[in-house]
Design an enzyme around this catalytic site. Structure first.
Site, short mmCIF file in Angstrom:
data_model
loop_
_atom_site.label_atom_id
_atom_site.label_comp_id
_atom_site.label_asym_id
_atom_site.label_seq_id
_atom_site.Cartn_x
_atom_site.Cartn_y
_atom_site.Cartn_z
N ASP A 35 0.85 -1.19 0.00
CA ASP A 35 0.00 0.00 0.00
C ASP A 35 0.89 1.24 0.00
O ASP A 35 1.90 1.28 0.71
CB ASP A 35 -0.90 -0.01 1.24
CG ASP A 35 -2.03 1.00 1.15
OD1 ASP A 35 -1.73 2.22 1.14
OD2 ASP A 35 -3.19 0.59 1.08
N ILE A 36 0.53 2.26 -0.79
CA ILE A 36 1.35 3.48 -0.85
C ILE A 36 1.15 4.38 0.36
O ILE A 36 1.92 5.30 0.57
CB ILE A 36 1.12 4.27 -2.16
CG1 ILE A 36 -0.33 4.74 -2.27
CG2 ILE A 36 1.54 3.46 -3.38
CD1 ILE A 36 -0.57 5.75 -3.37
N ASN A 90 -13.03 -3.42 2.73
CA ASN A 90 -13.94 -2.28 2.85
C ASN A 90 -14.91 -2.37 1.68
O ASN A 90 -14.48 -2.49 0.53
CB ASN A 90 -13.17 -0.96 2.79
CG ASN A 90 -12.21 -0.81 3.95
OD1 ASN A 90 -12.50 -1.22 5.06
ND2 ASN A 90 -11.05 -0.24 3.69
N GLY A 96 -15.11 3.22 3.79
CA GLY A 96 -13.74 3.61 3.48
C GLY A 96 -13.21 3.08 2.17
O GLY A 96 -12.03 3.25 1.87
N GLN A 97 -14.04 2.42 1.36
CA GLN A 97 -13.55 1.94 0.06
C GLN A 97 -13.37 3.14 -0.86
O GLN A 97 -14.29 3.93 -1.06
CB GLN A 97 -14.53 0.94 -0.56
CG GLN A 97 -13.99 0.33 -1.85
CD GLN A 97 -14.92 -0.72 -2.45
OE1 GLN A 97 -16.04 -0.92 -2.00
NE2 GLN A 97 -14.44 -1.37 -3.49
N HIS A 103 -10.71 -5.68 -3.14
CA HIS A 103 -9.35 -5.86 -2.65
C HIS A 103 -9.37 -6.13 -1.15
O HIS A 103 -10.27 -5.70 -0.44
CB HIS A 103 -8.46 -4.65 -2.96
CG HIS A 103 -8.95 -3.34 -2.42
ND1 HIS A 103 -10.02 -2.65 -2.98
CD2 HIS A 103 -8.52 -2.59 -1.38
CE1 HIS A 103 -10.21 -1.53 -2.31
NE2 HIS A 103 -9.31 -1.47 -1.31
N HIS A 105 -7.00 -5.87 2.36
CA HIS A 105 -5.85 -5.28 3.03
C HIS A 105 -5.32 -6.32 4.01
O HIS A 105 -6.08 -6.86 4.81
CB HIS A 105 -6.26 -4.05 3.85
CG HIS A 105 -6.84 -2.94 3.06
ND1 HIS A 105 -6.13 -1.80 2.75
CD2 HIS A 105 -8.07 -2.77 2.54
CE1 HIS A 105 -6.90 -0.97 2.07
NE2 HIS A 105 -8.09 -1.54 1.92
#
Length: 117
Positions: A35-36, A90, A96-97, A103, A105
């Protein structure tokens, strides 16, 4: 159409190699990358190569790929040497998507309080 790459989807562009990502694992059906904006010392996203808007749509439309995604969560945790970790999906903007491509996390490397923030 569900399952088809979307031109305006960031994660579809990562799958196609058009947007760079720090990829840590790839399978025939999934791609895992860092994750960035990590929320834990280890924060890896696992995405299906096929496009579904969220986890519920993926589970309904391609349950075998949803299962692959969960298997990859364990593989990522093993690779990252995580004894404890959290897998989060999410679903919807209110949860919070922000990228509407299913995907997971994988978060770990520190104590994770419950309930999450």
């Amino acid at each position: 159409m569900a399952g088809e790459p979307q031109d305006d989807c960031l994660f579809c562009k990562i799958v196609e190699g058009h947007v760079p990502a720090t990829i840590v694992r790839e399978t025939e059906t999934t791609v895992a990358f860092r994750d960035i904006n990590p929320q834990a010392p280890t924060h890896i996203l696992i995405i299906p190569r096929v496009h579904y808007e969220n986890a519920a749509a993926l589970a309904s439309g391609a349950p075998e790929v949803a299962a692959d995604l969960l298997r990859e969560a364990q593989a990522v945790a093993d690779d990252e040497k995580l004894e404890s970790y959290r897998v989060v999906f999410n679903t919807g903007a209110g949860a919070g998507q922000t990228v509407f491509h299913a995907h997971a996390h994988v978060l770990g490397g520190r104590g994770l309080q419950w309930p999450p923030g």
